[in-house]
Design a protein around this motif. Sequence first.
Motif, mmCIF file in Angstrom:
data_model
loop_
_atom_site.group_PDB
_atom_site.id
_atom_site.type_symbol
_atom_site.label_atom_id
_atom_site.label_comp_id
_atom_site.label_asym_id
_atom_site.label_seq_id
_atom_site.Cartn_x
_atom_site.Cartn_y
_atom_site.Cartn_z
ATOM 1 N N LEU A 19 0.830 -1.203 0.000
ATOM 2 C CA LEU A 19 0.000 0.000 0.000
ATOM 3 C C LEU A 19 0.870 1.260 0.000
ATOM 4 C CD1 LEU A 19 -2.940 -0.780 2.477
ATOM 5 C CD2 LEU A 19 -3.106 -0.275 0.040
ATOM 6 N N ALA A 20 1.905 1.274 0.847
ATOM 7 C CA ALA A 20 2.788 2.440 0.903
ATOM 8 C C ALA A 20 3.474 2.658 -0.442
ATOM 9 C CB ALA A 20 3.823 2.254 2.006
ATOM 10 N N GLU A 21 3.900 1.572 -1.090
ATOM 11 C CA GLU A 21 4.551 1.687 -2.395
ATOM 12 C C GLU A 21 3.577 2.186 -3.460
ATOM 13 O OE1 GLU A 21 6.145 -2.168 -3.092
ATOM 14 O OE2 GLU A 21 7.778 -1.952 -1.630
ATOM 15 N N ALA A 22 2.333 1.694 -3.402
ATOM 16 C CA ALA A 22 1.336 2.129 -4.384
ATOM 17 C C ALA A 22 1.013 3.610 -4.213
ATOM 18 C CB ALA A 22 0.062 1.295 -4.233
ATOM 19 N N LEU A 23 0.918 4.056 -2.973
ATOM 20 C CA LEU A 23 0.643 5.468 -2.711
ATOM 21 C C LEU A 23 1.825 6.346 -3.128
ATOM 22 C CD1 LEU A 23 -1.025 5.033 0.786
ATOM 23 C CD2 LEU A 23 -2.165 5.823 -1.290
ATOM 24 N N THR A 24 3.027 5.862 -2.875
ATOM 25 C CA THR A 24 4.227 6.591 -3.287
ATOM 26 C C THR A 24 4.274 6.725 -4.804
ATOM 27 O OG1 THR A 24 5.462 5.829 -1.344
ATOM 28 C CG2 THR A 24 6.748 6.615 -3.223
ATOM 29 N N GLU A 31 4.269 6.531 4.329
ATOM 30 C CA GLU A 31 5.044 5.747 5.280
ATOM 31 C C GLU A 31 4.202 4.584 5.771
ATOM 32 O OE1 GLU A 31 7.938 7.894 8.070
ATOM 33 O OE2 GLU A 31 6.248 9.289 7.925
ATOM 34 N N TRP A 32 4.861 3.517 6.196
ATOM 35 C CA TRP A 32 4.170 2.353 6.738
ATOM 36 C C TRP A 32 4.553 2.155 8.194
ATOM 37 C CZ3 TRP A 32 6.794 -2.719 7.454
ATOM 38 C CH2 TRP A 32 5.949 -3.661 8.035
ATOM 39 N N ALA A 33 3.555 1.953 9.040
ATOM 40 C CA ALA A 33 3.766 1.647 10.461
ATOM 41 C C ALA A 33 3.121 0.296 10.742
ATOM 42 C CB ALA A 33 3.137 2.718 11.339
ATOM 43 N N PRO A 34 3.869 -0.669 11.311
ATOM 44 C CA PRO A 34 3.330 -2.005 11.546
ATOM 45 C C PRO A 34 2.490 -2.152 12.803
ATOM 46 C CG PRO A 34 5.616 -1.931 12.229
ATOM 47 C CD PRO A 34 5.314 -0.588 11.628
ATOM 48 N N ASP A 35 2.497 -1.151 13.677
ATOM 49 C CA ASP A 35 1.715 -1.263 14.912
ATOM 50 C C ASP A 35 1.351 0.130 15.427
ATOM 51 O OD1 ASP A 35 3.996 -0.256 16.394
ATOM 52 O OD2 ASP A 35 4.834 -2.274 16.311
#
Length: 230
Positions: A19-24, A31-35
């Motif tokens: 998702l972060a890559e697609a938005l970029t 940015e992606w946060a796992p928690d």
Amino acid sequence: MSGERLLVVEDDEVIGTELAEALTAQGYAAEWAPDGADALERAAARPPALVLLDLGLPDIDGVSLCRKLRTRLPDAVIVVLTARTREFEVVVALDAGADDYLTKPFRLTELMARLRAHLRRSNAARADERFLSRGRLSLDLAARRAAFDGTEIGLRPKEFDLLACLVAGAGEVVTRETLIDRVWDENWFGPTKTLDVHISALRRKLAEHGAGPGVITTLRGLGYRYEPGG
């Protein structure tokens, strides 16, 4: 708007990174946060314009995180993601401050369209809300400048934030708790006298520019009220 900061909160590494890559790829600074803990840290360091929030997180209840993010990011758009078997959480999440939701699985094209629409509306709303005027006082929220009768008032950052909160609710009581939460932090453990000191400084600076002594009224045990005609 290209370049806007987005935060993806998703515990599944594959989904989160994709998702972060697609938005970029669409021109956003994603940015992606796992928690939840990582999400709060990233949001504090680099406040996003939009948060894509999965409700099923490993360290914190997604609805609780939504509520924390809404408090700390009052102007951000929050879109929650939920599995179809957890749709009951959506109502609670919307009550906690979410703006919209998508159920998994979803199509990337639908997600992008939703995000673009929300960001357009959010940007338009912020543009409309940039200037705030009440009586003889005017605020430019984007430039963080205040003027009384057209003359600029030199305010410290916290003083400006306090004045903006009071002016936004002009004529109404703004509680001490609300002011502390919005201007300092919901977890503020310092002396509440700090608020009184800043209010006193505001009154003095407004008086120096011609405001009357009743421009900021104290309601003992409750809070303060900005009087446009004061």
